[in-house]
Write an enzyme that holds these catalytic residues in place. Structure first.
Site, PDB file in Angstrom:
ATOM      1  CG  HIS A   1      -7.692 -52.138  44.240  1.00  0.00           C
ATOM      2  ND1 HIS A   1      -9.540 -51.460  44.176  1.00  0.00           N
ATOM      3  CD2 HIS A   1      -8.295 -51.804  45.624  1.00  0.00           C
ATOM      4  CE1 HIS A   1     -10.091 -51.300  44.983  1.00  0.00           C
ATOM      5  NE2 HIS A   1      -8.974 -51.635  46.026  1.00  0.00           N
TER       6      HIS A   1
ATOM      7  NE  ARG B   1      -8.458 -55.559  49.308  1.00  0.00           N
ATOM      8  CZ  ARG B   1      -8.795 -54.370  49.343  1.00  0.00           C
ATOM      9  NH1 ARG B   1      -8.087 -53.298  49.236  1.00  0.00           N
ATOM     10  NH2 ARG B   1      -9.472 -53.863  49.817  1.00  0.00           N
TER      11      ARG B   1
ATOM     12  N   GLY C   1      -6.328 -32.017  44.025  1.00  0.00           N
ATOM     13  CA  GLY C   1      -6.639 -33.000  44.326  1.00  0.00           C
ATOM     14  C   GLY C   1      -8.071 -32.681  44.706  1.00  0.00           C
TER      15      GLY C   1
ATOM     16  N   GLY D   1     -10.186 -35.461  45.807  1.00  0.00           N
ATOM     17  CA  GLY D   1     -11.141 -36.318  46.843  1.00  0.00           C
ATOM     18  C   GLY D   1     -10.965 -36.644  47.838  1.00  0.00           C
TER      19      GLY D   1
ATOM     20  CB  ALA E   1      -6.484 -37.370  50.052  1.00  0.00           C
ATOM     21  N   GLY E   2      -7.668 -34.187  48.955  1.00  0.00           N
ATOM     22  CA  GLY E   2      -7.339 -32.769  49.013  1.00  0.00           C
ATOM     23  C   GLY E   2      -9.229 -32.389  49.503  1.00  0.00           C
TER      24      GLY E   2
ATOM     25  CB  SER F   1     -16.667 -54.816  48.142  1.00  0.00           C
ATOM     26  OG  SER F   1     -16.185 -54.696  49.551  1.00  0.00           O
TER      27      SER F   1
HETATM   28  C1  LIG Z   1     -13.132 -49.420  42.856  1.00  0.00           C
HETATM   29  C2  LIG Z   1     -12.284 -48.972  44.339  1.00  0.00           C
HETATM   30  C3  LIG Z   1     -12.922 -49.550  45.638  1.00  0.00           C
HETATM   31  C4  LIG Z   1     -12.622 -48.848  46.483  1.00  0.00           C
HETATM   32  N1  LIG Z   1     -13.173 -49.213  48.475  1.00  0.00           N
HETATM   33  C5  LIG Z   1     -11.872 -49.298  48.788  1.00  0.00           C
HETATM   34  C6  LIG Z   1     -13.169 -49.428  50.588  1.00  0.00           C
HETATM   35  O1  LIG Z   1     -13.891 -50.099  50.794  1.00  0.00           O
HETATM   36  N2  LIG Z   1     -11.788 -48.901  51.189  1.00  0.00           N
HETATM   37  C7  LIG Z   1     -11.183 -48.342  51.324  1.00  0.00           C
HETATM   38  O2  LIG Z   1     -10.139 -48.150  52.432  1.00  0.00           O
HETATM   39  N3  LIG Z   1      -9.956 -48.503  50.167  1.00  0.00           N
HETATM   40  C8  LIG Z   1     -10.860 -48.782  48.735  1.00  0.00           C
HETATM   41  N4  LIG Z   1     -10.848 -48.244  47.694  1.00  0.00           N
HETATM   42  C9  LIG Z   1      -9.214 -47.043  47.597  1.00  0.00           C
HETATM   43  C10 LIG Z   1      -9.675 -45.468  47.420  1.00  0.00           C
HETATM   44  O3  LIG Z   1     -10.724 -45.929  46.872  1.00  0.00           O
HETATM   45  C11 LIG Z   1      -8.623 -45.481  47.222  1.00  0.00           C
HETATM   46  O4  LIG Z   1      -7.366 -44.856  47.827  1.00  0.00           O
HETATM   47  C12 LIG Z   1      -8.915 -43.311  47.857  1.00  0.00           C
HETATM   48  O5  LIG Z   1     -10.000 -43.250  47.331  1.00  0.00           O
HETATM   49  C13 LIG Z   1      -7.745 -41.904  46.619  1.00  0.00           C
HETATM   50  O6  LIG Z   1      -8.279 -41.116  47.456  1.00  0.00           O
HETATM   51  P1  LIG Z   1      -7.217 -40.323  46.979  1.00  0.00           P
HETATM   52  O7  LIG Z   1      -7.853 -38.350  47.459  1.00  0.00           O
HETATM   53  O8  LIG Z   1      -5.933 -40.272  47.888  1.00  0.00           O
HETATM   54  O9  LIG Z   1      -7.255 -39.957  45.273  1.00  0.00           O
HETATM   55  P2  LIG Z   1      -8.680 -40.208  44.473  1.00  0.00           P
HETATM   56  O10 LIG Z   1     -10.047 -39.716  44.945  1.00  0.00           O
HETATM   57  O11 LIG Z   1      -8.239 -40.593  43.358  1.00  0.00           O
HETATM   58  O12 LIG Z   1      -8.936 -38.218  43.928  1.00  0.00           O
HETATM   59  C14 LIG Z   1      -7.577 -37.366  43.034  1.00  0.00           C
HETATM   60  C15 LIG Z   1      -8.582 -36.111  43.431  1.00  0.00           C
HETATM   61  O13 LIG Z   1      -7.046 -35.898  42.333  1.00  0.00           O
HETATM   62  C16 LIG Z   1      -7.203 -35.110  41.439  1.00  0.00           C
HETATM   63  N5  LIG Z   1      -5.723 -34.485  40.096  1.00  0.00           N
HETATM   64  C17 LIG Z   1      -5.329 -35.931  40.458  1.00  0.00           C
HETATM   65  N6  LIG Z   1      -4.322 -35.138  39.271  1.00  0.00           N
HETATM   66  C18 LIG Z   1      -4.552 -33.947  39.269  1.00  0.00           C
HETATM   67  C19 LIG Z   1      -3.881 -33.064  38.208  1.00  0.00           C
HETATM   68  N7  LIG Z   1      -2.597 -33.139  37.410  1.00  0.00           N
HETATM   69  N8  LIG Z   1      -4.261 -32.288  37.948  1.00  0.00           N
HETATM   70  C20 LIG Z   1      -5.539 -32.075  39.008  1.00  0.00           C
HETATM   71  N9  LIG Z   1      -6.427 -32.759  40.112  1.00  0.00           N
HETATM   72  C21 LIG Z   1      -5.282 -33.623  39.944  1.00  0.00           C
HETATM   73  C22 LIG Z   1      -8.468 -35.805  40.664  1.00  0.00           C
HETATM   74  O14 LIG Z   1      -9.092 -34.365  39.944  1.00  0.00           O
HETATM   75  C23 LIG Z   1      -9.085 -35.931  41.984  1.00  0.00           C
HETATM   76  O15 LIG Z   1     -10.149 -34.463  42.887  1.00  0.00           O
HETATM   77  C24 LIG Z   1     -11.197 -48.232  46.454  1.00  0.00           C
HETATM   78  C25 LIG Z   1     -10.979 -48.270  45.443  1.00  0.00           C
HETATM   79  C26 LIG Z   1     -11.083 -49.279  44.229  1.00  0.00           C
HETATM   80  C27 LIG Z   1     -10.587 -48.587  42.796  1.00  0.00           C
END
Ligand SMILES: Cc1cc2nc3c(=O)[nH]c(=O)nc-3n(C[C@H](O)[C@H](O)[C@H](O)COP(=O)(O)OP(=O)(O)OC[C@H]3O[C@@H](n4cnc5c(N)ncnc54)[C@H](O)[C@@H]3O)c2cc1C
Length: 667
Positions: free
Chosen positions: A426, A351, A60, A62, A64-65, A304
């Site tokens: 969401h 929410r 990942g 994103g 977090a990753g 939002s």
């Molecule tokens: C439209 C929208 C608006 C939002 N707005 C807000 C906000 O304003 N404030 C807030 O706090 N939260 C918000 N959220 C929630 C927040 O955006 C997410 O919870 C957060 O960004 C998740 O981050 P993450 O790094 O955990 O995962 P992600 O950003 O989903 O990243 C996942 C990563 O894992 C990788 N990955 C997944 N599976 C695999 C695999 N099998 N092999 C290799 N790579 C893989 C992907 O390629 C990606 O790089 C929003 C969510 C949405 C949908």
């Protein structure tokens, strides 16, 4: 009220069994405010020369990753980071709009670490682990400093200080934001920190690679099997520890606000290898999304929550007015139902509550917009009063990009006509179970960001996912994984090791099997049907009867999938149909577990609303005497193409010492 004396229907129907309780063994004893300091101090150190000998895989990129890879790379470990997109900058995190919370108390409006902690536990309807949430609140302020240092352009007041706004479920202003693009700006910050480490040679980046299996050797996570999505090659990557930061699984509902590629495969593969899945049924249904417009959509769009700072939500008082031009409906005939029912929090209730009330007014026949089935599924989000009060330019400065997005999708001008919104899937509060160290039940497998279950209980407050993902990965994980890695480097393993070969072979066989079925239905058609079942029976309202029905339907669908799916193309090329097929196959297993979890929890809490468990005025009714626990599910076996054995439930009791348990009220 639920009859709590009978055997749980899930057990009665043989859908699950119960195992030993599970415990968070890493949170140190002592006052809550001291726990994190104590844990950090107690965590063993790894000297810089030894860090170079330790390999960490991160799935990942994103928030977090990306944050984890940048920080561990900077710390001197050898990091390999994977994502399925063509660049880390396309991770779903980029979509986050509204903001990120931190207890900075810049507005001097009564905020504090304790208040952020309290709001989060209450917002989660008392189903989150106290120790984790306190730590989240404690490190929240550091995140903003870190991101400002990276150059993230947070909105500023005229005098140059960072600006704040409010999000649902709180009465202070603690949300930092960059217009409606907070996730994008934060991701650019994390990305540049990551790329700096790539250039420095501490991080190796694998884009367009999908993890399809976890490698477990002698009970420890030691690597992954990934497919190069361009060449189709199946690769083995080994390490001393693995971090999953693979995001949430809201797309099990087919229609959601998540990026189209978001999926559960990384988490589900780990679950099948022994990582418990916690509270999988806790799903967040966001109240402010552009309503479904018909049968053709494959994605929904969020407006939002920040819009609820200035937008007012209403429906007509009289059903006969529902198809009128809203501008022609006089004030006296409008029902600002959130302001009416919840005068203290008004439009900024959490929410889960805002979503449920939107559903209620639409079920009463007072929804607006086109008919969807027998009802109009929409309520107004109206900025006319804010435009009168602040002027159009001020509203545009705050929310301009969101208004543009709305206008482009609906063809309506929200500066002139109220927006129409309706709840949509969401975010998922459920995810892989982790202890205080963010370690799963497989030693050496850590989970951060939306992929883990921690911190948000049964309902997440707005702007706290970004906070959690970055807290986990910039500040928590680097300390806790260090403690684990201090026991390494672990015995070297080779790609010929039987458990590594078995993991790789299972991926090759599954890929071949999916391509060989050659049936008649598209992958998407299965996904869509699964999504309909999940939305209908495991969505905004759940009941025993509906959930039992859903489990039957999902089992039938899964059986048909493995008999009748048509996956075009070949294994050794770019093949999106194959990618999707693997993801949908995992959703078909996850969906069943979500329904079993929802069925077994015969109470309402946060986003989990059981029709059988509500107060007289229709609010969620918890049963703390029976359900004050995290439900951590163990995979019991299954051949991966239809049959799954009944999972085992392990309960982690939730103990509240710093906060008194109460019925939630936002009135
Ligand atoms: C439209 C929208 C608006 C939002 N707005 C807000 C906000 O304003 N404030 C807030 O706090 N939260 C918000 N959220 C929630 C927040 O955006 C997410 O919870 C957060 O960004 C998740 O981050 P993450 O790094 O955990 O995962 P992600 O950003 O989903 O990243 C996942 C990563 O894992 C990788 N990955 C997944 N599976 C695999 C695999 N099998 N092999 C290799 N790579 C893989 C992907 O390629 C990606 O790089 C929003 C969510 C949405 C949908």
């Amino acid at each position: 009220m639920t009859d709590t004396t009978t055997v749980n229907p899930g057990i009665a129907h043989g859908l699950y069994t119960e195992g030993d309780p599970v415990a968070d063994t890493k949170a140190p004893p002592g006052p809550i405010a001291d726990k994190w300091t104590t844990r950090k101090f107690e965590a063993a150190l790894v000297n810089p020369a030894n860090r170079r000998k330790l390999d960490v895989i991160i799935v990942g990129t994103g928030l977090a990753g990306g944050a984890a890879a940048a920080t561990l790379g900077e710390g001197g470990y050898n990091v390999k980071v994977f994502c399925f997109q063509d660049t880390p900058r396309r991770a779903h995190s980029i979509a986050a709009q509204g903001g990120i919370n931190a207890a900075k108390n810049y507005k001097e409006d009564g905020d504090s670490t304790y208040r952020l902690f309290y709001d989060t536990v209450k917002g989660g309807d008392y189903r989150a682990r106290e120790s984790n949430v306190y730590r989240l609140a404690e490190v929240s302020a550091n995140i903003i400093d870190q991101c400002v240092a990276q150059g993230v352009p947070f909105a500023r007041e005229y005098g140059g200080l960072l600006d704040n706004r409010s999000f649902g479920g709180v009465q202070v202003s603690r949300t930092f934001y960059a217009r409606g693009q907070t996730g994008q700006q934060l991701l650019i910050g994390a990305y540049q920190a990551l790329e700096r480490q790539v250039a420095a040679g501490t991080v190796e980046q694998y884009t367009r690679h999908e993890m399809l299996e976890l490698v477990v050797v002698d009970g420890k996570a030691r690597g992954i099997i990934a497919r190069d999505l361009v060449t189709g090659e199946i690769e083995t990557h080994l390490a001393d520890a693995v971090v999953l930061a693979s995001g949430g699984y809201g797309n099990v509902f087919y229609l959601s606000t998540n990026a189209m590629g978001s999926n559960v495969t990384a988490s589900w593969r780990a679950h099948r290898k022994g990582a418990y899945m916690a509270n999988p049924c806790y799903t967040q249904i966001h109240p402010t999304c552009i309503p479904v417009a018909g049968d053709h959509q494959s994605k929904l769009t969020l407006m939002s929550e920040s819009l609820r700072n200035d937008g007012r939500i209403w429906v007509p008082k009289n059903r006969d007015d529902c198809d009128k031009d809203p501008r022609q409906i006089p004030e006296a005939d409008r029902d600002y139902y959130l302001e009416r029912i919840y005068p203290s929090f008004g439009n900024l209730v959490p929410r889960d509550i805002a979503s449920r009330q939107a559903k209620n007014v639409c079920d009463e026949g007072r929804g607006v917009g086109p008919m969807v089935g027998d009802f109009r599924r929409g309520v107004y989000l109206d900025f006319s009063e804010a435009i009168d009060r602040l002027g159009k330019a001020a509203v545009e400065a705050k929310y301009g990009n969101l208004f543009d997005m709305y206008a482009q999708i609906t063809g309506e001008n929200p500066y002139e006509v109220p927006m129409r919104i309706y709840p949509a899937v969401h975010y998922v509060m459920g995810g892989l179970w982790v202890d205080y160290d963010l370690q799963s039940t497989i030693p050496g497998l850590f989970v951060t960001g939306e992929a883990n279950f921690s911190d948000h209980g049964a309902n997440r407050l707005g702007a706290s996912a970004l906070m959690q993902g970055l807290a986990d990965s910039y500040f928590v994980l680097p300390n806790t994984i260090r403690d684990y890695l201090s026991k390494g480097p672990f015995a070297p393993i080779s790609a010929d090791e039987p458990s590594v070969v078995a993991a790789r072979t299972s991926v090759e066989q599954r890929t071949a099997k999916l391509l060989a079925i050659n049936g008649e239905r598209s992958v998407d058609s299965f996904h869509k049907e699964l999504g309909n079942v999940m939305w209908e029976y495991c969505g905004m309202e759940r009941s025993e009867e509906g959930l039992l029905k859903a489990i039957d339907l999902i089992r039938g669908l899964r059986e048909e999938f493995w008999r009748n799916v048509r996956v075009l193309g070949a294994a050794d090329t770019l093949n999106q149909s194959l990618e999707k097929a693997g993801r949908v196959a995992d959703f078909l297993e996850l969906g069943e577990l979500m329904c079993i979890d929802a069925l077994h929890r015969r109470e309402s809490c946060g986003g989990h609303f059981r029709a059988e468990s509500q107060t007289e005025d229709g609010e969620a009714l918890r049963h703390d005497d029976e359900y004050l626990y995290v439900a951590a599910w163990e995979f019991e076996g299954g051949d991966g193409d239809g049959e799954m054995s009944a999972p085992v439930l392990h309960k982690e009791d939730l103990v509240y010492e710093a906060i008194e348990l109460k019925q939630r009220s936002y009135k």
